[in-house]
Design an enzyme around this catalytic site. Structure first.
Site, PDB file in Angstrom:
ATOM      1  N   ASP A  24     -64.095   7.254 -47.170  1.00 49.68           N
ATOM      2  CA  ASP A  24     -63.512   7.983 -45.925  1.00 49.68           C
ATOM      3  C   ASP A  24     -62.626   8.973 -46.583  1.00 49.68           C
ATOM      4  O   ASP A  24     -61.592   8.653 -47.131  1.00 49.68           O
ATOM      5  CB  ASP A  24     -62.583   7.113 -44.967  1.00 49.68           C
ATOM      6  CG  ASP A  24     -61.874   7.765 -44.383  1.00 49.68           C
ATOM      7  OD1 ASP A  24     -61.961   8.977 -43.712  1.00 49.68           O
ATOM      8  OD2 ASP A  24     -60.661   7.100 -43.575  1.00 49.68           O
ATOM      9  N   ASN A  26     -61.100  11.858 -44.815  1.00 53.42           N
ATOM     10  CA  ASN A  26     -60.614  12.511 -44.051  1.00 53.42           C
ATOM     11  C   ASN A  26     -59.564  11.331 -43.354  1.00 53.42           C
ATOM     12  O   ASN A  26     -58.789  12.035 -42.456  1.00 53.42           O
ATOM     13  CB  ASN A  26     -61.273  13.310 -43.040  1.00 53.42           C
ATOM     14  CG  ASN A  26     -62.092  12.654 -42.019  1.00 53.42           C
ATOM     15  OD1 ASN A  26     -62.175  11.415 -42.110  1.00 53.42           O
ATOM     16  ND2 ASN A  26     -62.600  13.037 -41.046  1.00 53.42           N
ATOM     17  N   ASP A  28     -59.763   9.119 -41.251  1.00 54.62           N
ATOM     18  CA  ASP A  28     -60.049   8.665 -39.769  1.00 54.62           C
ATOM     19  C   ASP A  28     -60.617   7.285 -39.684  1.00 54.62           C
ATOM     20  O   ASP A  28     -61.060   6.635 -38.565  1.00 54.62           O
ATOM     21  CB  ASP A  28     -60.946   9.517 -38.980  1.00 54.62           C
ATOM     22  CG  ASP A  28     -62.254   9.532 -39.502  1.00 54.62           C
ATOM     23  OD1 ASP A  28     -62.716   8.836 -40.550  1.00 54.62           O
ATOM     24  OD2 ASP A  28     -63.354  10.427 -38.936  1.00 54.62           O
ATOM     25  N   ASP A  32     -67.455   9.101 -44.661  1.00 52.80           N
ATOM     26  CA  ASP A  32     -67.984  10.444 -44.435  1.00 52.80           C
ATOM     27  C   ASP A  32     -68.797  11.122 -45.605  1.00 52.80           C
ATOM     28  O   ASP A  32     -68.711  10.435 -46.622  1.00 52.80           O
ATOM     29  CB  ASP A  32     -67.042  11.266 -43.816  1.00 52.80           C
ATOM     30  CG  ASP A  32     -65.613  11.135 -44.559  1.00 52.80           C
ATOM     31  OD1 ASP A  32     -65.653  11.289 -45.753  1.00 52.80           O
ATOM     32  OD2 ASP A  32     -64.368  11.211 -43.924  1.00 52.80           O
ATOM     33  N   ASP A 205     -87.206   3.846 -40.491  1.00 51.39           N
ATOM     34  CA  ASP A 205     -86.780   2.705 -39.924  1.00 51.39           C
ATOM     35  C   ASP A 205     -87.955   2.078 -39.188  1.00 51.39           C
ATOM     36  O   ASP A 205     -88.579   2.632 -38.219  1.00 51.39           O
ATOM     37  CB  ASP A 205     -85.690   3.162 -39.063  1.00 51.39           C
ATOM     38  CG  ASP A 205     -84.675   2.123 -38.114  1.00 51.39           C
ATOM     39  OD1 ASP A 205     -84.192   1.297 -38.994  1.00 51.39           O
ATOM     40  OD2 ASP A 205     -84.795   1.937 -36.818  1.00 51.39           O
ATOM     41  N   GLU A 267     -89.256   0.633 -43.922  1.00 49.14           N
ATOM     42  CA  GLU A 267     -88.822  -0.854 -43.509  1.00 49.14           C
ATOM     43  C   GLU A 267     -89.949  -1.336 -42.655  1.00 49.14           C
ATOM     44  O   GLU A 267     -89.832  -0.814 -41.372  1.00 49.14           O
ATOM     45  CB  GLU A 267     -87.602  -0.521 -42.671  1.00 49.14           C
ATOM     46  CG  GLU A 267     -86.973  -1.965 -42.536  1.00 49.14           C
ATOM     47  CD  GLU A 267     -86.375  -1.967 -40.924  1.00 49.14           C
ATOM     48  OE1 GLU A 267     -85.310  -2.952 -40.876  1.00 49.14           O
ATOM     49  OE2 GLU A 267     -86.433  -1.128 -40.116  1.00 49.14           O
TER      50      GLU A 267
HETATM   51  C1  NOJ Z   1     -83.450  -1.631 -38.646  1.00 51.36           C
HETATM   52  C2  NOJ Z   1     -82.071  -0.946 -39.187  1.00 51.36           C
HETATM   53  O1  NOJ Z   1     -81.877  -1.278 -40.628  1.00 51.36           O
HETATM   54  C3  NOJ Z   1     -81.064  -1.665 -38.305  1.00 51.36           C
HETATM   55  O2  NOJ Z   1     -79.797  -1.617 -38.701  1.00 51.36           O
HETATM   56  C4  NOJ Z   1     -81.033  -1.042 -37.089  1.00 51.36           C
HETATM   57  O3  NOJ Z   1     -80.421  -1.761 -35.998  1.00 51.36           O
HETATM   58  C5  NOJ Z   1     -82.778  -1.349 -36.538  1.00 51.36           C
HETATM   59  N1  NOJ Z   1     -83.582  -1.000 -37.448  1.00 51.36           N
HETATM   60  C6  NOJ Z   1     -82.993  -0.464 -35.183  1.00 51.36           C
HETATM   61  O4  NOJ Z   1     -83.063   0.739 -35.416  1.00 51.36           O
END
Ligand code: NOJ
Length: 547
Positions: A24, A26, A28, A32, A205, A267
């Site tokens: 981090d 900045n 907060d 970032d 994802d 994934e």
């Molecule tokens: C897999 C991601 O790694 C996870 O963190 C997320 O909650 C779910 N997909 C939904 O996007």
């Protein structure tokens, strides 16, 4: 970056930056882009080849940024588009590739498309980009089917005009309808947007979730135990449907239209290595996370089996294997490996209780597991903090928990916050250099006092630290001709011992038994995960050898 390393991804070590918790700049309390920029030298010196940065797009953060409101911009809490561009350039200048995270299964409910869908009537073009349906039962008061959200509770939420929309995750993450041409075109355009800005690839994802059986049939009785377990039956109506492959063939065409084609990592929690390999056919994705490896227990037979199966199935499609021990969705492996064996368990919900945890044992095994993983052929993933030996923080106060799993499970599952606690960089007290001195806010999740022993600063000064083990292993991995791509040959070894050679006189031996074992005759030690016992390799220890 030059084209010389066009196949860099086949044996890359990729460091996962969970941006909220990395650094981090900045003050907060939230990590970032400026924080990443300030630590690029650290990552170069660690010896990794690439970074994978979790979603950095504008987001209400209902699910840690996996609820994206705009795919072509940067979340202001994380920085600006200019900072992102500078970060990519600075990473490249240090020889580090940059992989972003794309979230195609769902948007945030704040995304302009979903806002437009809510403002439009049933049957409209705006609603057709998502899965809106009338309810079932009298007055449509029940959800359209029996699908459950991965985070708990029904996968449907009702809107004021009576229709319901599908969300396999949080109610703020409506699922997109990938049968819709506008959705397909939009994401190919988003890919180009970032590729044009120098990004070297995407982690996809929920890559196995995009296509739904359009009739949305009930699942009926089933035994899925939550989030990331692979589908428990063939022809599942929303996981791993054959139709996803056509989407990725299109994405590959987009990537291959660039002179130095960017790469994809999926994934995709799959029911079998064979189903996973389908994503890796030559005209689809480059790599996929090997969750079977992540879920394998600390047991020689189980590990050998998953290694052999992984190598054989990816070889059949010409793809490299990948190896991963932890990420932002699973309990950190120090805390998994330090518990009694529970095959397949990766979340706190399915692991034995914390009073069974022996963290020293978990750390010893994590050190050995790192040497095993980094000696295998293919590409490896290091989740930020693995290199420090961080453990799962299991005693977070309930009021700070942010994972939607906690609320949606009715407070029965604590969820994934414990592996997302901000990194300790230096000093003896929180924020341990995560935020600058005089920061205006505390880290977004509290760090435990005993992180003092695992800061980067503390570990840099200790030759026996996890950090120095990773640095040494990654340096050797770069230098040694045997490591990276290639084959493995299993060597004869006693029960509960894994031993393999990688050619060029290199061997790796991992002792998963309870007693010390001799090293191969005439071998010379390159690196060990812990002290040897004379000529013997102690229990839960791994060695890299010249034989
Ligand atoms: C897999 C991601 O790694 C996870 O963190 C997320 O909650 C779910 N997909 C939904 O996007």
């Amino acid at each position: 970056m030059g084209t010389a390393g066009a196949s860099w991804w086949r044996d890359a070590v990729v460091y996962q930056v969970y941006i909220r918790s990395f650094a981090d700049a900045n003050g907060d309390g939230v990590g970032d882009i400026a924080g990443i920029r300030s630590r690029l030298d650290y990552l170069r010196d660690l010896g990794v080849d690439a970074l994978w940065i979790n979603p950095w797009y504008p987001s209400p953060m209902a699910d840690g940024g996996y609820d994206v409101a705009d795919y072509r911009a940067v979340e202001p809490v994380f920085g600006t588009a200019d900072e992102a561009a500078a970060m990519i350039e600075e990473a490249h200048a240090r020889g580090l590739r940059v992989i972003l995270d794309i979230v195609p299964n769902h948007t945030s409910d704040r995304h302009a498309w979903f806002q437009a869908a809510l403002a439009s009537p049933p049957g409209s073009r705006e609603r057709a980009r998502y899965w809106f349906r009338p309810g079932s039962g009298p007055g449509g008061a029940e959800p359209p089917n029996d699908w459950q959200s991965v985070f708990g509770g029904p996968a449907w939420t009702r809107v004021p005009d009576g229709e319901w929309y599908l969300h396999l995750f949080d109610s703020s993450q409506p699922d997109l309808n990938w049968d819709n041409e506008e959705v397909r075109a939009e994401f190919e355009d988003v890919l180009r947007f970032w590729f044009d800005r120098g990004v070297d690839g995407f982690r996809i994802d929920v890559a196995n979730g995009l296509v739904k059986q359009p009739d949305l049939p009930d699942l009926g009785p089933h035994d899925e135990e939550g989030l990331l377990l692979p589908p428990s039956r063939p022809d599942h109506p929303h996981w791993d449907r054959d139709g996803v492959h056509e989407i990725y063939r299109g994405w590959r065409r987009v990537a291959d239209s660039y002179p130095e084609p960017p790469v994809f990592v999926a994934e995709a929690w799959s029911p079998s290595p064979e189903r996973l390999a389908l994503y890796l056919r030559p005209d689809e994705l480059h790599t996929a996370f090997n969750f079977d490896y992540l879920r394998a227990p600390w047991d020689a037979d189980a590990l050998r089996k998953v290694i052999d199966e992984s190598l054989a199935t990816v070889a059949a499609v010409g793809a490299p294997a990948t190896w991963v021990l932890s990420n932002h969705d699973v309990a950190r492996h120090v805390s998994r490996l330090g518990r009694p064996l529970t095959p397949g368990a990766y979340s706190l919900a399915h692991l034995p209780p914390v009073d069974t945890l022996d963290r020293d044992l978990g750390t010893r095994r994590a050190r050995a597991a790192a040497l095993l993983m980094l000696a295998l052929p293919g590409s490896a993933y290091v989740y930020q903090g693995d290199e420090l030996g961080l453990w799962e923080v299991e005693d977070l106060p309930d009021e700070v928990r942010q994972d939607p799993t906690w609320e949606r499970s009715g407070h029965t599952e604590v969820g994934r916050d414990g592996c997302r606690v901000p990194l300790p960089w230096s000093g003896s007290r929180a924020p341990f250099g995560f935020s600058p001195d005089g920061a205006s806010a505390a880290p977004w999740l509290p760090q435990p006092a005993d992180f003092a022993s695992v800061t980067v600063q503390a570990e840099e000064g200790d030759p026996g630290s996890m950090l120095n083990l990773y640095r040494n292993a990654l340096r050797l991995r770069r230098e040694h001709p045997a490591l990276g791509g290639g084959e493995i040959t299993w060597l004869p070894a006693g029960p509960d011992v894994l031993a393999f050679s990688r050619g060029h006189g290199f061997a790796c031996v991992v002792n998963l038994s309870q007693a010390p074992v001799p090293l191969p005759d005439g071998s010379r030690l390159l690196l060990a995960s812990g002290p040897l016992d004379g000529e013997l390799l102690p229990a839960d220890t791994a060695a890299w050898l010249t034989v």
